[in-house]
Design an enzyme around this catalytic site. Structure first.
Site, PDB file in Angstrom:
ATOM      1  N   LYS A  99     -13.627  15.054 -11.551  1.00  0.00           N
ATOM      2  CA  LYS A  99     -12.328  14.982 -10.277  1.00  0.00           C
ATOM      3  C   LYS A  99     -11.441  14.374 -10.415  1.00  0.00           C
ATOM      4  CE  LYS A  99     -14.267   9.473 -11.501  1.00  0.00           C
ATOM      5  NZ  LYS A  99     -13.179   9.488 -11.772  1.00  0.00           N
TER       6      LYS A  99
ATOM      7  N   CYS B 156     -12.661   2.861 -10.957  1.00  0.00           N
ATOM      8  CA  CYS B 156     -13.303   4.075 -10.383  1.00  0.00           C
ATOM      9  C   CYS B 156     -14.839   4.002 -10.538  1.00  0.00           C
ATOM     10  CB  CYS B 156     -13.509   5.372 -11.690  1.00  0.00           C
ATOM     11  SG  CYS B 156     -11.958   5.913 -11.843  1.00  0.00           S
TER      12      CYS B 156
ATOM     13  N   ASP C 297     -17.362   8.056 -16.249  1.00  0.00           N
ATOM     14  CA  ASP C 297     -15.802   8.278 -16.797  1.00  0.00           C
ATOM     15  C   ASP C 297     -15.489   8.103 -18.243  1.00  0.00           C
ATOM     16  OD1 ASP C 297     -14.652   9.501 -14.288  1.00  0.00           O
ATOM     17  OD2 ASP C 297     -13.552   7.904 -14.262  1.00  0.00           O
TER      18      ASP C 297
HETATM   19  N1  TIU Z   1     -12.359   5.527 -14.505  1.00  0.00           N
HETATM   20  C1  TIU Z   1     -11.574   4.696 -13.866  1.00  0.00           C
HETATM   21  O1  TIU Z   1     -11.754   3.669 -13.697  1.00  0.00           O
HETATM   22  N2  TIU Z   1      -9.916   4.984 -14.290  1.00  0.00           N
HETATM   23  C2  TIU Z   1      -8.965   3.989 -14.287  1.00  0.00           C
HETATM   24  O2  TIU Z   1      -7.692   5.014 -13.654  1.00  0.00           O
HETATM   25  N3  TIU Z   1      -9.048   2.700 -14.574  1.00  0.00           N
HETATM   26  C3  TIU Z   1      -8.550   1.950 -14.271  1.00  0.00           C
HETATM   27  O3  TIU Z   1      -8.360   0.543 -14.679  1.00  0.00           O
HETATM   28  N4  TIU Z   1      -6.640   2.190 -14.709  1.00  0.00           N
END
Ligand code: TIU
Length: 232
Positions: free
Chosen positions: A131, A164, A26
């Site tokens: 995802k 994530c 991400d």
């Molecule tokens: N990629 C991921 O960690 N998504 C989130 O929403 N993370 C947060 O820390 N908000």
């Protein structure tokens, strides 16, 4: 067998490096740039930007050795069929997933904010898994893809460490993959939560997996050669 010097003890690499994959979680504009979902949730996005060079270094090393690289991005279909109302309600803010923000509709596939950041842009032949969940195995073909390429060892990087990255590592560990998290190539909006996550992953004899520095990870990867075609 080549090793990476890691915690809580050395991480054994497979004899054939084609069995490992770099997983980049991400590293998308939504989380790393101002105006995205991360900032809308009230976070300081500059906390995440410091790891870009470390992730780039690993991406370059894996490309040079012809090894698999898989990126993920968190995002939903424009009609939100894959986003439960409970997830939209999270954050309790004025804007939420699917609303129009400064970088297009928030966390929606195909919108400008959903792109991987420029410095880590994938090559055409590299895989990017979209995802809908925090974990990258939930409602995706990641497991099937890894198994069809006989990948057994996953080297994790990306954001955010306790959301994530940790969710995906736990899913991978339960599926039997040997998981290593690169300490200086993962970040959280909250440094204390990153530190706690590193500790909980490697606690109890590595109950979720291993952690290692970028330097030690690169040293381990460079010890051995690959011998068959990678997935990405
Ligand atoms: N990629 C991921 O960690 N998504 C989130 O929403 N993370 C947060 O820390 N908000």
């Amino acid at each position: 067998m080549p090793n990476i010097s890691a915690l809580p003890y050395d991480y054994s690499l497979p004899d054939n490096l084609s069995q490992i994959a770099l997983i980049i979680i991400d590293m998308q504009r939504d989380f790393l740039e101002p105006g995205g979902f991360g900032e809308i949730l009230g976070n300081d996005v500059s906390q995440l930007q410091s790891i870009i060079p470390a992730v780039q270094t690993l991406q370059t090393a894996f490309r040079e050795k012809g090894l698999s690289i898989i990126q993920t991005k968190e995002g939903h279909s424009p009609n939100l069929y894959d986003c439960p109302p409970s997830k939209r309600a999270r954050g309790n803010g004025k804007l939420t997933i699917g609303d129009v923000g400064p970088m297009g509709r928030i966390l929606i596939l195909g919108e400008p904010g959903n792109e991987i950041i420029g410095p880590l842009a994938p090559l055409d032949r590299e895989v990017v898994i979209a995802k809908p969940g925090k974990g990258a195995f939930y409602h995706t073909k990641l497991d099937k893809m890894l198994r069809s390429h006989k990948i057994t060892h996953l080297i994790f990087t990306g954001v955010t460490t306790e959301v994530c990255v940790q969710s995906t590592m736990r899913e991978a560990n339960d599926r039997g993959y040997e998981c290593l998290l690169v300490e200086d190539a993962t970040a959280s909006y909250f440094p204390t939560l990153k530190q706690a996550t590193l500790e909980m992953i490697r606690a109890q004899g590595g109950i979720i997996g291993w952690t290692a520095t970028l330097k030690d990870t690169l040293a381990g990867i460079h010890q051995t050669e690959t011998s068959s075609a990678p997935a990405g």
